[in-house]
Motif scaffolding. Structure first.
Motif, mmCIF file in Angstrom:
data_model
loop_
_atom_site.group_PDB
_atom_site.id
_atom_site.type_symbol
_atom_site.label_atom_id
_atom_site.label_comp_id
_atom_site.label_asym_id
_atom_site.label_seq_id
_atom_site.Cartn_x
_atom_site.Cartn_y
_atom_site.Cartn_z
ATOM 1 N N THR B 275 0.849 -1.163 0.232
ATOM 2 C CA THR B 275 0.333 -0.183 0.166
ATOM 3 C C THR B 275 0.912 1.506 -0.141
ATOM 4 O OG1 THR B 275 -0.145 0.249 2.315
ATOM 5 C CG2 THR B 275 -1.643 -1.167 1.338
ATOM 6 N N GLY B 276 0.394 2.446 -0.645
ATOM 7 C CA GLY B 276 1.462 3.041 -0.436
ATOM 8 C C GLY B 276 1.789 3.931 -2.257
ATOM 9 N N LYS B 277 2.343 3.161 -2.674
ATOM 10 C CA LYS B 277 2.218 2.603 -4.370
ATOM 11 C C LYS B 277 1.570 3.371 -5.223
ATOM 12 C CE LYS B 277 5.412 -0.524 -7.213
ATOM 13 N NZ LYS B 277 6.574 0.620 -6.733
ATOM 14 N N TYR B 278 2.911 4.408 -5.771
ATOM 15 C CA TYR B 278 1.784 6.144 -7.117
ATOM 16 C C TYR B 278 2.219 5.106 -8.250
ATOM 17 C CZ TYR B 278 1.640 9.486 -3.164
ATOM 18 O OH TYR B 278 0.742 9.916 -1.813
ATOM 19 N N PHE B 279 0.997 5.538 -9.615
ATOM 20 C CA PHE B 279 1.004 5.683 -10.354
ATOM 21 C C PHE B 279 1.215 6.227 -11.352
ATOM 22 C CE2 PHE B 279 0.563 1.047 -8.304
ATOM 23 C CZ PHE B 279 1.405 0.344 -8.728
ATOM 24 N N GLN B 280 1.441 6.558 -12.228
ATOM 25 C CA GLN B 280 1.494 7.571 -13.192
ATOM 26 C C GLN B 280 0.062 7.586 -14.340
ATOM 27 O OE1 GLN B 280 4.947 9.098 -13.767
ATOM 28 N NE2 GLN B 280 4.258 10.599 -13.161
ATOM 29 N N THR B 281 -0.579 8.996 -14.278
ATOM 30 C CA THR B 281 -1.674 8.882 -14.313
ATOM 31 C C THR B 281 -1.797 9.952 -15.673
ATOM 32 O OG1 THR B 281 -4.576 8.906 -14.053
ATOM 33 C CG2 THR B 281 -2.498 10.003 -12.306
ATOM 34 N N GLU B 282 -2.861 9.358 -16.877
ATOM 35 C CA GLU B 282 -3.170 10.723 -17.733
ATOM 36 C C GLU B 282 -4.655 11.479 -17.199
ATOM 37 O OE1 GLU B 282 -2.960 8.740 -20.793
ATOM 38 O OE2 GLU B 282 -1.410 9.576 -21.520
ATOM 39 N N ASP B 283 -5.180 11.084 -16.328
ATOM 40 C CA ASP B 283 -6.038 12.021 -15.219
ATOM 41 C C ASP B 283 -5.995 12.832 -15.103
ATOM 42 O OD1 ASP B 283 -8.169 12.492 -13.650
ATOM 43 O OD2 ASP B 283 -8.687 10.888 -12.719
ATOM 44 N N PRO B 284 -6.341 13.931 -15.836
ATOM 45 C CA PRO B 284 -6.562 15.684 -15.655
ATOM 46 C C PRO B 284 -6.769 15.586 -15.061
ATOM 47 C CG PRO B 284 -8.698 14.618 -17.178
ATOM 48 C CD PRO B 284 -7.985 13.463 -16.956
ATOM 49 N N LEU B 285 -7.235 15.601 -13.505
ATOM 50 C CA LEU B 285 -7.567 15.746 -12.021
ATOM 51 C C LEU B 285 -6.951 15.382 -10.962
ATOM 52 C CD1 LEU B 285 -11.817 14.862 -12.067
ATOM 53 C CD2 LEU B 285 -10.642 16.876 -12.426
ATOM 54 N N ALA B 286 -6.157 15.094 -11.680
ATOM 55 C CA ALA B 286 -4.747 13.851 -10.650
ATOM 56 C C ALA B 286 -3.967 15.432 -10.168
ATOM 57 C CB ALA B 286 -3.988 12.929 -11.381
ATOM 58 N N ILE B 287 -3.369 14.786 -9.340
ATOM 59 C CA ILE B 287 -2.323 16.087 -8.979
ATOM 60 C C ILE B 287 -1.145 15.816 -9.155
ATOM 61 C CG2 ILE B 287 -1.328 17.072 -6.877
ATOM 62 C CD1 ILE B 287 -3.947 16.365 -5.433
ATOM 63 N N ASP B 288 -0.516 16.036 -10.095
ATOM 64 C CA ASP B 288 1.316 15.857 -9.953
ATOM 65 C C ASP B 288 0.836 14.774 -11.190
ATOM 66 O OD1 ASP B 288 1.819 17.812 -8.809
ATOM 67 O OD2 ASP B 288 2.475 16.701 -6.874
ATOM 68 N N ALA B 289 -0.011 14.563 -11.369
ATOM 69 C CA ALA B 289 -0.558 12.812 -12.549
ATOM 70 C C ALA B 289 0.484 11.876 -11.842
ATOM 71 C CB ALA B 289 0.624 13.802 -14.044
ATOM 72 N N LEU B 290 -0.186 11.665 -10.633
ATOM 73 C CA LEU B 290 0.126 10.360 -10.074
ATOM 74 C C LEU B 290 -1.177 9.726 -9.549
ATOM 75 C CD1 LEU B 290 2.984 11.042 -8.355
ATOM 76 C CD2 LEU B 290 3.316 9.618 -9.685
ATOM 77 N N VAL B 291 -1.553 8.564 -8.921
ATOM 78 C CA VAL B 291 -2.853 8.085 -8.459
ATOM 79 C C VAL B 291 -1.876 7.223 -7.308
ATOM 80 C CG1 VAL B 291 -3.114 6.771 -9.965
ATOM 81 C CG2 VAL B 291 -4.835 7.100 -8.484
ATOM 82 N N GLU B 292 -2.223 6.618 -6.410
ATOM 83 C CA GLU B 292 -1.679 6.009 -5.055
ATOM 84 C C GLU B 292 -2.951 4.784 -5.195
ATOM 85 O OE1 GLU B 292 -1.462 7.980 -1.181
ATOM 86 O OE2 GLU B 292 -1.468 5.174 -0.489
ATOM 87 N N LYS B 293 -1.905 4.190 -5.407
ATOM 88 C CA LYS B 293 -2.959 2.454 -5.632
ATOM 89 C C LYS B 293 -2.669 1.208 -4.416
ATOM 90 C CE LYS B 293 -6.173 3.392 -9.060
ATOM 91 N NZ LYS B 293 -8.365 4.277 -7.795
ATOM 92 N N ASP B 294 -3.207 0.648 -4.255
ATOM 93 C CA ASP B 294 -3.154 -0.810 -3.301
ATOM 94 C C ASP B 294 -2.221 -1.677 -4.453
ATOM 95 O OD1 ASP B 294 -3.093 0.598 -1.450
ATOM 96 O OD2 ASP B 294 -4.722 -1.116 -1.102
ATOM 97 N N TYR B 295 -1.143 -2.453 -4.288
ATOM 98 C CA TYR B 295 -0.475 -3.351 -5.377
ATOM 99 C C TYR B 295 -0.355 -5.064 -5.058
ATOM 100 C CZ TYR B 295 3.205 -4.008 -8.773
ATOM 101 O OH TYR B 295 4.747 -4.780 -9.343
ATOM 102 N N LEU B 296 -1.100 -6.231 -5.926
ATOM 103 C CA LEU B 296 0.066 -7.358 -5.284
ATOM 104 C C LEU B 296 0.835 -7.804 -6.513
ATOM 105 C CD1 LEU B 296 -1.793 -9.620 -3.735
ATOM 106 C CD2 LEU B 296 -3.126 -10.207 -5.230
ATOM 107 N N HIS B 297 1.728 -8.139 -6.443
ATOM 108 C CA HIS B 297 2.030 -9.273 -5.993
ATOM 109 C C HIS B 297 2.464 -10.653 -5.971
ATOM 110 C CE1 HIS B 297 6.798 -8.348 -8.111
ATOM 111 N NE2 HIS B 297 6.914 -9.578 -8.505
ATOM 112 N N TYR B 298 2.489 -11.347 -6.833
ATOM 113 C CA TYR B 298 2.244 -12.999 -6.108
ATOM 114 C C TYR B 298 3.201 -13.614 -7.809
ATOM 115 C CZ TYR B 298 -1.468 -13.438 -8.575
ATOM 116 O OH TYR B 298 -3.083 -12.755 -9.135
ATOM 117 N N LEU B 299 3.623 -14.978 -6.357
ATOM 118 C CA LEU B 299 4.047 -16.186 -7.404
ATOM 119 C C LEU B 299 3.882 -18.139 -7.022
ATOM 120 C CD1 LEU B 299 7.637 -16.168 -8.437
ATOM 121 C CD2 LEU B 299 6.736 -17.774 -7.025
ATOM 122 N N VAL B 300 3.618 -18.154 -8.419
ATOM 123 C CA VAL B 300 3.838 -19.809 -8.131
ATOM 124 C C VAL B 300 4.770 -20.793 -8.551
ATOM 125 C CG1 VAL B 300 1.867 -19.809 -9.886
ATOM 126 C CG2 VAL B 300 2.198 -22.140 -7.399
#
Lengths: 261, 412
Positions: B275-300
């Motif tokens: 949690t707390g990871k920032y991603f680049q976005t093209e959302d015109p309403l986004a501040i600094d062209a960034l949005v904070e989203k949770d992120y899942l990374h897994y492997l088998v």
């Protein structure tokens, strides 16, 4: 990093056998003879320094040195090995837990370069150990019921009266079509063993060069496995063998694997 | 810093003890030469001296691992991969100093293995033991039977190293106009407030091995805060300025891993939730062209053998939760790894094929290599790194960097 999938303890090579000066009747069956060879007492724990020398057909040698500890905890036997040389496997450690029940062995290897303990498959019995002429199965504790045993004859070799027993695997896919073992009659120590390939041609000969009584237990301390088809061989020498020194069970843990000697 | 002083004092004290007792010295010398298939340019000309100095006792141990890289044009790069003191107690251990920490059950993929940052100056090509960098840390391990409880405190943040602008591994970001970079927030100030903390529980049992972990850390990759200047005087928006401010942000993560054996096959798994990871976005309403989203990374992953060939394969997925269409990164990325290895000539000749396969972008890095051990010390490795596939992919973008290489190594 060389492959280091190791099957179990090396301290009791193939058929290191508990001592017994009792003379058994000649009516013993092949299975009974092998059972007496397998069911030996080796103490509650053992420590030793192992030197394995791989010798090719030109006589060139490669040497591997290992420090190993083993402890019998009742239903499980735990062992841990620390590789001392060659340089590229130095500080690698290997831990094995072997069960009296049918449960498969648990095995882990610690690779110091990767700083990681990895669980490895125990299903590698036919693989050769560290490029030697010993397979993991040759070095491990093969179970009595894995083979059908037949007493072929009795004969004297090297001045020792022996039973000669043929063992054929019940597993049709086993790498040896049969083995023939010379077991010394008066102490049930294996003295020699021949391994035959799938075409029933002689593949390897194991010769016991020396066995010693240490703390009341007979231990094979020098043996040689020769591949007669490819004309290379491997010797295993044990030094500083100590038995029943009271090794702590905490020796066989993640902590010690990573910490080393 | 106080922590560094403490380390220095400990090392001086134990160092004197060590020198008196002759430390154990091992290591290797290696020549590494690689050339690009595309134009024959040397991709690397490197000589390496790696020294591993250790002194172990019942209650204390010392380790120093300097590594010297010599490149063409006589440039030298001396690194101290590790320099630490171990203190052993009855039920716990302390490790203080610069150290590499490796967590998780994945191979060549970094999911819960986030304590030590990576050196990506040569992409993912260095050996896995060389790709991690050491970090200043205090590591505390408490043992209870086969259970280990671990706490790691990192007083200062060390980011992942990335290739410089002159490197063949540097990817020039594309912008509509030339941006202006503001580096004033690019560094995380070393102070108590900015330190990192990790915890882990691990156990080895007869059925399964597993680890549970948590981390309060910094994102190794800085978020690019983009401020756009737009001129509306012509009636339609015209981009006139682009200010980019790289900044690292706090990350919280929790995860775990396991490995077990089923009928001769080792099954491995690993997962982490960030949690707390920032991603680049093209959302015109986004501040600094960034949005904070949770992120899942897994492997088998599976490790198994067929005949005398050993295989290891892994399926890895990364997913952004609560995804929206403006985010530039794909919602889900899928990658595979495949390793096949065959040893012959009494384990003196080793054939290996390792591949990363990007299923999302249909690209791959294929790494065949042959190693021959002349003896127990001296070996030669001949290999190739082949990048194929979509130019937009993580591996395909390096299509022009496919290369052949030779490594000569002497271990002592």
């Amino acid at each position: 990093m060389k492959t280091l999938l190791i099957k179990s303890v090396l301290i009791a090579i193939v058929f290191a056998i508990g001592f017994s000066s009792e003379v058994f009747s000649q009516s013993l069956t092949g299975k009974q003879i092998v059972e007496k060879a397998y069911n030996r007492s080796t103490g509650d724990d053992q420590t030793s320094d192992l030197t394995m020398t791989l010798i090719n057909k030109n006589g060139a040698q490669r040497v591997r040195k290992i420090k190993q500890f083993t402890k019998d905890l009742g239903e499980v036997e735990k062992s841990i090995m620390f590789f001392l040389s060659p340089a590229d496997v130095k500080n690698t450690s290997f831990m094995s837990w072997s069960y009296d029940s049918d449960q498969s062995d648990d095995q882990w290897i610690y690779l110091p370069a990767l700083k990681k303990i990895k669980r490895i498959s125990s299903d590698s019995k036919n693989d050769y150990f560290m490029g030697s002429d010993f397979t993991y199965d040759d070095l491990g504790d093969r179970k009595l019921e894995d083979d059908t045993h037949k007493l072929l004859r009795e004969e004297t070799i090297d001045g020792k009266a022996c039973y000669v027993v043929e063992s054929v695997s019940k597993d049709k896919d086993y790498m040896y079509s049969k083995t023939i073992t010379w077991i010394i009659k008066d102490n049930f120590i294996g003295n020699k063993k021949e391994f035959y390939d799938e075409d029933e041609e002689l593949l390897k000969v194991l010769t016991i060069k020396k066995y010693e009584e240490i703390s009341g237990f007979w231990i094979i301390t020098n043996s040689e496995m020769k591949n007669v088809q490819k004309n290379h061989k491997t010797t295993i020498v044990l030094n500083n063998v100590q038995i029943n020194t009271g090794i702590s069970a905490s020796k066989f843990t993640e902590r010690i694997m990573m910490r080393g000697l | 810093m106080k922590i560094n002083r403490l380390i220095l004092i400990l090392l001086l004290v134990t160092g004197q003890y060590s020198m008196a007792q002759n430390p154990d010295i091992s290591g290797f010398v290696r020549n590494y030469t690689g050339a690009l298939y595309d134009n024959g340019d040397f991709s690397i000309l490197q000589n390496t001296l790696n020294l591993d100095l250790t002194k172990s006792g019942d209650k204390i141990a010392l380790k120093a691992n300097p590594i010297l890289y010599h490149y063409n044009a006589d440039s030298l790069d001396l690194r101290l991969r590790e320099l630490y003191v171990d203190l052993y107690f009855k039920n716990f251990d302390l490790r203080i100093g610069k150290q590499q920490v490796v967590w998780g059950k994945a191979d060549g993929v970094f999911i819960t293995d986030v304590v030590s940052p990576l050196n990506l100056t040569e992409f993912l090509l260095p050996d896995f033991d060389e790709i991690r960098t050491g970090v200043n840390a205090v590591k505390f391990d408490y043992y209870l039977g086969n259970n280990t409880f671990e706490v790691i405190w990192l007083p200062n943040f060390t980011p992942t190293e990335k290739p410089g602008a002159s490197s063949i591994w540097y990817i020039q970001p594309e912008f509509l106009i030339t941006p202006t970079f503001d580096w004033s927030r690019a560094e995380v100030k070393p102070c108590l407030e900015n330190s990192e903390m990790f915890i882990k529980y691990s156990t080895l049992t007869s059925k399964i091995d597993f680890e549970l972990m948590g981390g309060y850390t910094w994102d190794d990759y800085p978020a690019m805060h983009i401020y756009k200047q737009v001129d509306m005087s012509s009636g339609s928006p015209v981009l006139t300025g682009l200010n980019i401010t790289p900044e690292h942000h706090r990350l919280y993560l929790g995860g775990g891993s396991f490995s077990t054996e089923i009928k001769g096959i080792v099954l491995r798994g690993e997962a982490a939730y960030y949690t707390g990871k920032y991603f680049q976005t093209e959302d015109p309403l986004a501040i600094d062209a960034l949005v904070e989203k949770d992120y899942l990374h897994y492997l088998v992953g599976l490790d198994f053998s067929i005949k005398d060939i050993k295989f290891s394969t892994q399926l890895i997925q990364e997913a952004i939760t609560a995804y929206d269409e403006y985010i530039l990164k794909e919602e889900m990325g899928t990658t595979m790894t495949l390793l096949a290895r065959y040893d012959l000539l009494r384990e003196t000749l080793h054939l290996e094929l390792f591949s990363y396969i990007g299923l999302t972008n249909e690209d791959a890095l294929i790494r065949p290599k042959i190693t021959y051990d002349f003896d127990d010390s001296f070996s030669i490795l001949v290999g190739s790194n082949i990048f194929i596939g979509d130019n937009e992919g993580r591996f395909g973008q390096y299509k022009n960097n496919s290369m052949g290489y030779v490594k000569l190594k002497y271990s002592f």
